[in-house]
Motif scaffolding. Sequence first.
Motif, PDB file in Angstrom:
ATOM      1  N   ARG A 330       0.805  -1.226   0.000  1.00 35.34           N
ATOM      2  CA  ARG A 330       0.000   0.000   0.000  1.00 35.34           C
ATOM      3  C   ARG A 330       0.835   1.272   0.000  1.00 35.34           C
ATOM      4  NH1 ARG A 330      -2.520  -4.802   1.528  1.00 35.34           N
ATOM      5  NH2 ARG A 330      -4.657  -4.733   0.780  1.00 35.34           N
ATOM      6  N   ARG A 440     -23.564   0.729  18.077  1.00 31.28           N
ATOM      7  CA  ARG A 440     -22.195   0.933  17.604  1.00 31.28           C
ATOM      8  C   ARG A 440     -21.727   2.312  18.025  1.00 31.28           C
ATOM      9  NH1 ARG A 440     -19.360  -3.383  14.856  1.00 31.28           N
ATOM     10  NH2 ARG A 440     -20.972  -4.938  14.820  1.00 31.28           N
ATOM     11  N   TRP A 451      -9.115   5.221  15.463  1.00 29.31           N
ATOM     12  CA  TRP A 451      -9.892   4.028  15.139  1.00 29.31           C
ATOM     13  C   TRP A 451     -11.215   4.426  14.484  1.00 29.31           C
ATOM     14  CZ3 TRP A 451      -9.257  -1.274  15.533  1.00 29.31           C
ATOM     15  CH2 TRP A 451     -10.422  -2.029  15.349  1.00 29.31           C
ATOM     16  N   ALA A 454     -12.465   5.489  10.630  1.00 30.44           N
ATOM     17  CA  ALA A 454     -12.903   4.623   9.536  1.00 30.44           C
ATOM     18  C   ALA A 454     -13.756   3.449   9.997  1.00 30.44           C
ATOM     19  CB  ALA A 454     -11.686   4.104   8.771  1.00 30.44           C
ATOM     20  N   ARG A 455     -13.835   3.247  11.318  1.00 31.16           N
ATOM     21  CA  ARG A 455     -14.534   2.056  11.785  1.00 31.16           C
ATOM     22  C   ARG A 455     -15.399   2.406  12.974  1.00 31.16           C
ATOM     23  NH1 ARG A 455      -9.395   2.242  12.382  1.00 31.16           N
ATOM     24  NH2 ARG A 455      -7.938   1.067  11.112  1.00 31.16           N
ATOM     25  N   ASP A 456     -16.526   1.722  13.090  1.00 30.17           N
ATOM     26  CA  ASP A 456     -17.324   1.839  14.300  1.00 30.17           C
ATOM     27  C   ASP A 456     -16.710   0.952  15.377  1.00 30.17           C
ATOM     28  OD1 ASP A 456     -19.055   3.524  13.037  1.00 30.17           O
ATOM     29  OD2 ASP A 456     -20.520   1.974  12.526  1.00 30.17           O
ATOM     30  N   VAL A 457     -17.101   1.226  16.613  1.00 30.27           N
ATOM     31  CA  VAL A 457     -16.656   0.406  17.739  1.00 30.27           C
ATOM     32  C   VAL A 457     -17.879  -0.301  18.297  1.00 30.27           C
ATOM     33  CG1 VAL A 457     -15.649   0.453  20.043  1.00 30.27           C
ATOM     34  CG2 VAL A 457     -14.875   2.067  18.323  1.00 30.27           C
TER      35      VAL A 457
ATOM     36  N   THR B 183      -6.291   1.435   7.428  1.00 29.24           N
ATOM     37  CA  THR B 183      -7.569   1.681   6.760  1.00 29.24           C
ATOM     38  C   THR B 183      -7.515   1.272   5.287  1.00 29.24           C
ATOM     39  OG1 THR B 183      -7.926   3.523   8.258  1.00 29.24           O
ATOM     40  CG2 THR B 183      -9.303   3.469   6.295  1.00 29.24           C
ATOM     41  N   LEU B 186      -7.834  -2.393   5.274  1.00 36.05           N
ATOM     42  CA  LEU B 186      -9.227  -2.716   5.597  1.00 36.05           C
ATOM     43  C   LEU B 186     -10.123  -2.538   4.370  1.00 36.05           C
ATOM     44  CD1 LEU B 186     -11.622  -3.176   7.574  1.00 36.05           C
ATOM     45  CD2 LEU B 186     -11.481  -0.750   8.154  1.00 36.05           C
ATOM     46  N   ASP B 188      -9.416  -2.835   1.209  1.00 37.46           N
ATOM     47  CA  ASP B 188      -9.263  -3.938   0.265  1.00 37.46           C
ATOM     48  C   ASP B 188      -9.924  -5.208   0.797  1.00 37.46           C
ATOM     49  OD1 ASP B 188      -7.909  -2.295  -1.452  1.00 37.46           O
ATOM     50  OD2 ASP B 188      -5.911  -2.944  -0.820  1.00 37.46           O
ATOM     51  N   ARG B 191     -13.682  -4.944   0.357  1.00 37.32           N
ATOM     52  CA  ARG B 191     -14.069  -5.134  -1.038  1.00 37.32           C
ATOM     53  C   ARG B 191     -14.132  -6.630  -1.365  1.00 37.32           C
ATOM     54  NH1 ARG B 191     -10.823  -5.816  -4.703  1.00 37.32           N
ATOM     55  NH2 ARG B 191      -9.063  -4.838  -3.619  1.00 37.32           N
ATOM     56  N   MET B 210     -13.655  -7.304  14.846  1.00 36.85           N
ATOM     57  CA  MET B 210     -14.053  -5.978  15.348  1.00 36.85           C
ATOM     58  C   MET B 210     -13.604  -4.899  14.359  1.00 36.85           C
ATOM     59  SD  MET B 210     -13.149  -4.324  19.030  1.00 36.85           S
ATOM     60  CE  MET B 210     -11.413  -4.029  18.747  1.00 36.85           C
ATOM     61  N   HIS B 211     -12.407  -5.113  13.815  1.00 31.06           N
ATOM     62  CA  HIS B 211     -11.828  -4.168  12.856  1.00 31.06           C
ATOM     63  C   HIS B 211     -12.611  -4.206  11.536  1.00 31.06           C
ATOM     64  CE1 HIS B 211      -8.601  -2.371  10.394  1.00 31.06           C
ATOM     65  NE2 HIS B 211      -8.590  -3.464   9.662  1.00 31.06           N
ATOM     66  N   GLY B 213     -15.506  -5.650  10.949  1.00 27.04           N
ATOM     67  CA  GLY B 213     -16.917  -5.381  11.221  1.00 27.04           C
ATOM     68  C   GLY B 213     -17.168  -3.905  11.451  1.00 27.04           C
ATOM     69  N   GLY B 214     -16.212  -3.227  12.111  1.00 27.34           N
ATOM     70  CA  GLY B 214     -16.352  -1.791  12.338  1.00 27.34           C
ATOM     71  C   GLY B 214     -16.399  -1.025  11.023  1.00 27.34           C
ATOM     72  N   GLY B 215     -15.584  -1.498  10.064  1.00 26.52           N
ATOM     73  CA  GLY B 215     -15.589  -0.877   8.733  1.00 26.52           C
ATOM     74  C   GLY B 215     -16.867  -1.178   7.975  1.00 26.52           C
ATOM     75  N   SER B 217     -19.718  -1.900   9.186  1.00 23.57           N
ATOM     76  CA  SER B 217     -20.818  -1.192   9.837  1.00 23.57           C
ATOM     77  C   SER B 217     -20.817   0.278   9.437  1.00 23.57           C
ATOM     78  CB  SER B 217     -20.679  -1.358  11.354  1.00 23.57           C
ATOM     79  OG  SER B 217     -21.343  -0.327  12.036  1.00 23.57           O
ATOM     80  N   ARG B 218     -19.614   0.870   9.416  1.00 21.04           N
ATOM     81  CA  ARG B 218     -19.514   2.283   9.054  1.00 21.04           C
ATOM     82  C   ARG B 218     -20.054   2.515   7.638  1.00 21.04           C
ATOM     83  NH1 ARG B 218     -16.403   6.462  10.785  1.00 21.04           N
ATOM     84  NH2 ARG B 218     -17.151   5.619  12.744  1.00 21.04           N
ATOM     85  N   THR B 225     -20.640  -9.638  11.129  1.00 22.59           N
ATOM     86  CA  THR B 225     -19.454 -10.413  11.470  1.00 22.59           C
ATOM     87  C   THR B 225     -19.783 -11.338  12.635  1.00 22.59           C
ATOM     88  OG1 THR B 225     -18.758  -8.525  12.801  1.00 22.59           O
ATOM     89  CG2 THR B 225     -17.730  -8.773  10.644  1.00 22.59           C
TER      90      THR B 225
END
Lengths: 474, 244, 206
Positions: A330, A440, A451, A454-457, B183, B186, B188, B191, B210-211, B213-215, B217-218, B225
């Motif tokens: 990346r 969430r 964190w 980009a992501r929910d907790v 991120t 995440l 990729d 997708r 959690m990682h 799934g958090g993405g 969910s967002r 998950t």
Amino acid sequence: MGTNPVTWLGTPAFPVAARAALGDTQLRRNLRKATHTIRDKRAKAVEELPDWQQLRLAGEAVKDEVLSNLDTYLERFEAAVTARGGVVHWARDAAEANEIVLRLTRAAGAEEVVKVKSMATAEIGLNEALEAGGVRAVETDLAELIVQLGHDRPSHILVPAIHRNRSEIREIFQREMAEAPASDEPRALAEAARRHLRAKFLSARVAVSGANFGVADTGSVVVVESEGNGRMCLTLPEVLITVMGIEKLVPSWRDLEVFLQLLPRSSTAERMNPYTSVWTGVTPGDGPQQFHLILLDNGRTDALADRAGRQALRCIRCSACLNVCPVYERTGGQAYGSVYPGPIGAILTPQLVNDMHDKQAASLPYASSLCGACFEVCPVRINIPEVLVHLRAKAVQAKGKRTPEAMAMAALGWVLADPKRYEAAQKAGSLARYLARGGRISALPWPGSKWTAARDVPAPPAESFRSWWRRTRG
Amino acid sequence: MPGAPRVGLFATCLTDTFFPATARAVVRLLERLGCTVEFPMEQTCCGQMHYNTGYRDAARPLAADYARTFAGYDAVVAPSGSCGGMIREVHPELHGSAPAFTHTYELSEFLVDVLGVTDVGAYFPHRVTYHPTCHSLRMLGVGDKPLELLRAVRGIDLVALPEAESCCGFGGTFAVKNADTSTAMLGDKMRCVLDTGAEVLSAGDNSCLMHIGGGLSRLRTGVTTLHLAEILASTEEEPWAPTR
Amino acid sequence: MADARSTVLGRIRSALADRPAPVTIPRDYHASRPLGDLLALAAERIADYRAEVHAVTADALTSTIAARLAARGARRVIGPVDLPPAWQVPGVDWLLDSPTLSIGELDGSDGVLTGSAVTIAETGTIVLDAGFAQGRRALTLLPDYHLCVVLASQVVGTVPEALARLDPLRPLTFISGPSATSDIELDRVEGVHGPRTLEVVLVTDA
């Protein structure tokens, strides 16, 4: 104490440099294409050998043997090279090695040297040092040439111009070469490089190379390459100067049977690279009649002194770890701020710099998710994740106990060390549920904001497992 | 192992606190398979986050606590490849060897290698894809065991995840220290998950879930998950219910 | 101030003050392995690098050399001093390396004909050691076309078998196909600085 040119002055710490690279979509596409191509090819090349794991174990052991008795092997190697007409020089650091090359070039009356691709000379910033001394260094490896003509920095150990695609390379060549390439086909670009360098090869008086291996018993030096530019430099000029890291030795000729299998399949994913040259001192009537070998320390003995970190010195610069690394894929190599990027760079560079107060170097061991893909492919079994974690501990030590992170970690450690405190904190944390939106959490204060960008907790549940167990089974 | 094996459950701090349903599923599953499961209350955390971030000294007492807490069990089961890896591979270095370390198994290892089962009698009529987390794969070498278990689940529509072995970008504090790179990884991974059309993404590690799934969910993707244990615990009589 | 040599050696000795445990090198990788018909394998693997391979019997060697040079249109061809007279087929202007040929003469030629020392079937690699019918290294480097004779008795299976036959005190060149590069998008293309065309005559009964 000068700074070690293994890192580029002014490069920010990895997270900052990575952010810029991640925003470059062309770079991301180029890297993805190249790394995925080579990954699949490597896997096939390795699968062909039924004894690959045995070869890796042998490679690891041979290198460990050398490192464990490095003084003995270096003295043996020096004696063998000298006996065959070579001249051996020792360099404590980059500046000393550069001075020796410059002095020898001047003594040969040359204003220009042709260079074989070499990580050691890139590490010591030789080209810049020669230029300051009035000597032009001409890179002859195609990728190094692309970097040199593009006034760019390398981004990969094997293919320093991996971040450039064919049309970008064509543009650089059009701008910098007398004869522009006919198209952006790789074949046409290779042809353009051939024409551009031919006259230089035929007239060069001094060549500078690195070394892939040195054989302690015989004094033989090995250069592994593809294009024939290496053979040109190693064969045609009158004077050959080889800069070799002190860790590059193998004890005996036989040991190369391991590395000549491990290296090409790991590196270019070929059964064998197009050309490998082996020479020992000076051969009358064949090749350079003056051979100088510079043995380079430049931080290697510092790495050697670290019991957990010294395994990085086994590295044979194949770059398989870069090609499989999800972080490297990346960010590309320039974000690492060093000629040694990727996973191996993240453990080698900080050890060569040997100063964890250097923020850029200290950020490198954290440039990994510890996924372990690098260790899996490493032909000499360097446990890169293990060394990364080891170097993180050194970085933490250098920063002291008063940073916000250290204090938070200490507090958390105190909580975790006692089940009662742990449970109390767990219960207090359930307050966080009130922050939740639909189960969430989508925004936390710093550093949690890193964190939630980009992501929910997940919101803590109504009841921890421990509470459930006590209620139902206790 | 003669008789019902006495199994200690190491829930892991993350699952204990955030994902209790996973640990309850492990209990249900192991008891269904004839094990005696205990949850020693003295357990807290394996120390992986401290260790991997460079705070080795803070991890050392946690390894000692673990060795003491789980000394008397036939086996310890953890629903986490990375905590399992920390215990088996790193704890001996921090604390010296202890039976508790060598007897610790990640869930799929315990089921397939110790109990010798792949069909655990589960029923889960959903489209599922599986992410083989890095430490399960490369540190513990669990190989295809989770997939063998999932293939034997009745009603499941198991679809292969493209580029499955690529890291999701979690990496513990990496996700915060190198948030941008994390991120990108995440993105990729998500997708690839979405390309499968799966309703459920499963894995053997709640940290990675959690990682990812958090993405998911967002982005409001609607993909759920779910830890491997929860799928394996689900039966026709007692189907999985998404309670947290 | 101490000189660089003693400083570096001193640093090494203090770095190794912990005296790492002695290492035993496991040698259970395969020194050789069953690879079937070595000549067929060598021909296949050399050809994989996009080098042309012509497998012939000894009695057809000379005519094959003549045919290949003619097909290539090679008129001025380089050879080492000890190039066997039988290989010096008529209709070609032979430039033998005695007196020593200049760089310009090598670069201006149409090709070079040599023998070889060892060939590794598994990797398709030909090794030159400056021995019989090979000459010095520059001869096979500057001409754009290399026609190389490999004898069946010179073919071994694996890399370890090849190294056991070679003397590292001689200048060695391992050649696997024509010159190539993977430097553009990590994709291999043939033809950079070394000979862009490699042709091999494999003598199956010599």
